[in-house]
Design a protein around this motif. Structure first.
Motif, mmCIF file in Angstrom:
data_model
loop_
_atom_site.group_PDB
_atom_site.id
_atom_site.type_symbol
_atom_site.label_atom_id
_atom_site.label_comp_id
_atom_site.label_asym_id
_atom_site.label_seq_id
_atom_site.Cartn_x
_atom_site.Cartn_y
_atom_site.Cartn_z
ATOM 1 N N THR A 63 -6.680 -4.327 9.591
ATOM 2 C CA THR A 63 -5.666 -4.737 10.558
ATOM 3 C C THR A 63 -6.248 -5.812 11.466
ATOM 4 O O THR A 63 -7.306 -5.624 12.054
ATOM 5 N N ILE A 64 -5.556 -6.927 11.552
ATOM 6 C CA ILE A 64 -5.958 -8.007 12.446
ATOM 7 C C ILE A 64 -4.854 -8.195 13.481
ATOM 8 O O ILE A 64 -3.708 -8.476 13.134
ATOM 9 N N LYS A 65 -5.206 -7.992 14.740
ATOM 10 C CA LYS A 65 -4.250 -8.146 15.833
ATOM 11 C C LYS A 65 -4.529 -9.462 16.547
ATOM 12 O O LYS A 65 -5.663 -9.722 16.946
ATOM 13 N N VAL A 66 -3.499 -10.278 16.685
ATOM 14 C CA VAL A 66 -3.628 -11.560 17.359
ATOM 15 C C VAL A 66 -3.007 -11.446 18.746
ATOM 16 O O VAL A 66 -1.849 -11.051 18.892
ATOM 17 N N PHE A 67 -3.789 -11.771 19.754
ATOM 18 C CA PHE A 67 -3.317 -11.772 21.136
ATOM 19 C C PHE A 67 -3.164 -13.232 21.563
ATOM 20 O O PHE A 67 -4.158 -13.923 21.797
ATOM 21 N N MET A 138 -5.877 -15.917 23.820
ATOM 22 C CA MET A 138 -6.057 -16.681 22.594
ATOM 23 C C MET A 138 -7.173 -16.025 21.783
ATOM 24 O O MET A 138 -8.242 -16.577 21.581
ATOM 25 N N SER A 139 -6.923 -14.792 21.326
ATOM 26 C CA SER A 139 -7.962 -13.997 20.674
ATOM 27 C C SER A 139 -7.378 -13.242 19.491
ATOM 28 O O SER A 139 -6.157 -13.134 19.336
ATOM 29 N N LEU A 140 -8.272 -12.715 18.662
ATOM 30 C CA LEU A 140 -7.867 -11.784 17.611
ATOM 31 C C LEU A 140 -8.891 -10.660 17.515
ATOM 32 O O LEU A 140 -10.056 -10.829 17.864
ATOM 33 N N VAL A 141 -8.440 -9.520 17.016
ATOM 34 C CA VAL A 141 -9.285 -8.330 16.889
ATOM 35 C C VAL A 141 -9.162 -7.806 15.469
ATOM 36 O O VAL A 141 -8.050 -7.663 14.945
ATOM 37 N N ILE A 142 -10.301 -7.500 14.846
ATOM 38 C CA ILE A 142 -10.328 -6.940 13.492
ATOM 39 C C ILE A 142 -10.587 -5.444 13.598
ATOM 40 O O ILE A 142 -11.592 -5.018 14.178
ATOM 41 N N GLU A 143 -9.694 -4.644 13.043
ATOM 42 C CA GLU A 143 -9.843 -3.190 13.021
ATOM 43 C C GLU A 143 -9.930 -2.737 11.562
ATOM 44 O O GLU A 143 -9.071 -3.070 10.753
ATOM 45 N N GLY A 145 -11.229 0.864 9.420
ATOM 46 C CA GLY A 145 -11.845 2.183 9.367
ATOM 47 C C GLY A 145 -12.193 2.711 10.742
ATOM 48 O O GLY A 145 -11.479 2.484 11.717
ATOM 49 N N GLU A 146 -13.328 3.387 10.824
ATOM 50 C CA GLU A 146 -13.769 3.960 12.094
ATOM 51 C C GLU A 146 -14.763 3.066 12.825
ATOM 52 O O GLU A 146 -15.306 3.450 13.856
ATOM 53 N N GLU A 147 -14.994 1.883 12.286
ATOM 54 C CA GLU A 147 -15.912 0.953 12.934
ATOM 55 C C GLU A 147 -15.324 0.463 14.259
ATOM 56 O O GLU A 147 -14.111 0.425 14.456
ATOM 57 N N LYS A 148 -16.208 0.070 15.167
ATOM 58 C CA LYS A 148 -15.769 -0.481 16.439
ATOM 59 C C LYS A 148 -15.031 -1.789 16.202
ATOM 60 O O LYS A 148 -15.488 -2.640 15.444
ATOM 61 N N PRO A 149 -13.855 -1.977 16.810
ATOM 62 C CA PRO A 149 -13.106 -3.232 16.619
ATOM 63 C C PRO A 149 -13.943 -4.442 17.008
ATOM 64 O O PRO A 149 -14.711 -4.404 17.962
ATOM 65 N N GLN A 150 -13.782 -5.512 16.231
ATOM 66 C CA GLN A 150 -14.508 -6.754 16.486
ATOM 67 C C GLN A 150 -13.532 -7.786 17.039
ATOM 68 O O GLN A 150 -12.547 -8.135 16.394
ATOM 69 N N ALA A 151 -13.799 -8.267 18.242
ATOM 70 C CA ALA A 151 -12.921 -9.251 18.890
ATOM 71 C C ALA A 151 -13.546 -10.643 18.806
ATOM 72 O O ALA A 151 -14.762 -10.802 18.956
ATOM 73 N N TYR A 152 -12.697 -11.626 18.563
ATOM 74 C CA TYR A 152 -13.095 -13.024 18.607
ATOM 75 C C TYR A 152 -12.176 -13.745 19.586
ATOM 76 O O TYR A 152 -10.951 -13.762 19.397
ATOM 77 N N ASP A 153 -12.768 -14.313 20.623
ATOM 78 C CA ASP A 153 -12.005 -14.971 21.680
ATOM 79 C C ASP A 153 -12.110 -16.484 21.548
ATOM 80 O O ASP A 153 -12.910 -17.012 20.774
#
Length: 218
Positions: A63-67, A138-143, A145-153
């Motif tokens: 899941t990739i969430k775009v903010f 202006m960011s996105l977050v990669i989710e 499994g159970e790994e900590k989400p990775q954010a790229y700003d």
């Protein structure tokens, strides 16, 4: 003479009708396959073969969430690039890379952004003789499994390497087993316990443990 003129008009109408039919059929074919044609000279919206290979082997959903909110118009090209890139990843992964553009007009979305470590930026926009400031996302977050989400700003600054960052993150988290590396250390072994002396491979070992986990070294 009139008969010949009629025949010419008939052929012209028939040619136009056939062309219309061909265009409709091509449109239907592209709509069914979901194919997008990258018309940019640099192939900006085309994934590399390596990225397609990795995404094509995915077994678990990502899941990739775009903010994205209150971003100045001058960054619209970045928004189009991010949207096209994520669409290509969706196709390459056969739907396992799922993208959500978060509605930032909801107060809960701002709370979610804060929980995921997404930064809010201050954008400066010229307005006549003044420079106005506005806060935006202006960011996105990669989710995954159970790994900590990775954010790229600050996606505008990351655009040249964004494909690599996303695919490498997915690749690292999709591996089932971690690598095990055997090393011959130059540090003398103490059979009675205690720590070994420092050696030239100390920093390299620390890097491997940080990259692959503490159990990667034999």
């Amino acid at each position: 003479m009139q008969n010949r003129s009629f025949q010419v008009r008939s052929l012209s109408w028939l040619s136009s009708l056939l062309l219309l039919v061909v265009l409709v059929m091509l449109n239907v074919a592209f709509a069914r396959t979901g194919t997008r044609v990258d018309l940019t000279e640099e192939g900006l919206y085309t994934l590399s073969d390596g990225s397609r290979s990795i995404l094509g082997k995915l077994e678990d959903p990502v899941t990739i969430k775009v903010f994205w909110a209150d971003v100045p118009v001058r960054f619209d090209h970045t928004k189009r690039y991010v949207a096209a890139l994520l669409d290509e990843m969706d196709d390459a992964s056969d739907g396992l890379v799922q993208t959500t553009w978060v509605d930032m007009s909801e107060e809960s979305a701002k709370d979610e952004a804060a929980d995921l470590g997404v930064q809010q930026f201050i954008f400066q926009t010229p307005h006549g003789k003044e420079v106005r400031q506005a806060k935006g996302y202006m960011s996105l977050v990669i989710e995954m499994g159970e790994e900590k989400p990775q954010a790229y700003d600050a996606l505008a600054g990351l655009q040249p390497q964004l494909e690599y960052l996303i695919v490498s993150t997915i690749y690292q988290r999709s591996r089932i087993t971690k690598p095990v590396i055997g090393m011959i250390s130059n540090r003398p072994f103490n059979p009675f316990g205690g720590q070994r002396q420092q050696g030239v491979f100390t920093e390299f070992e620390a890097f491997l443990q940080q990259r692959f986990g503490s159990g990667c070294l034999l």
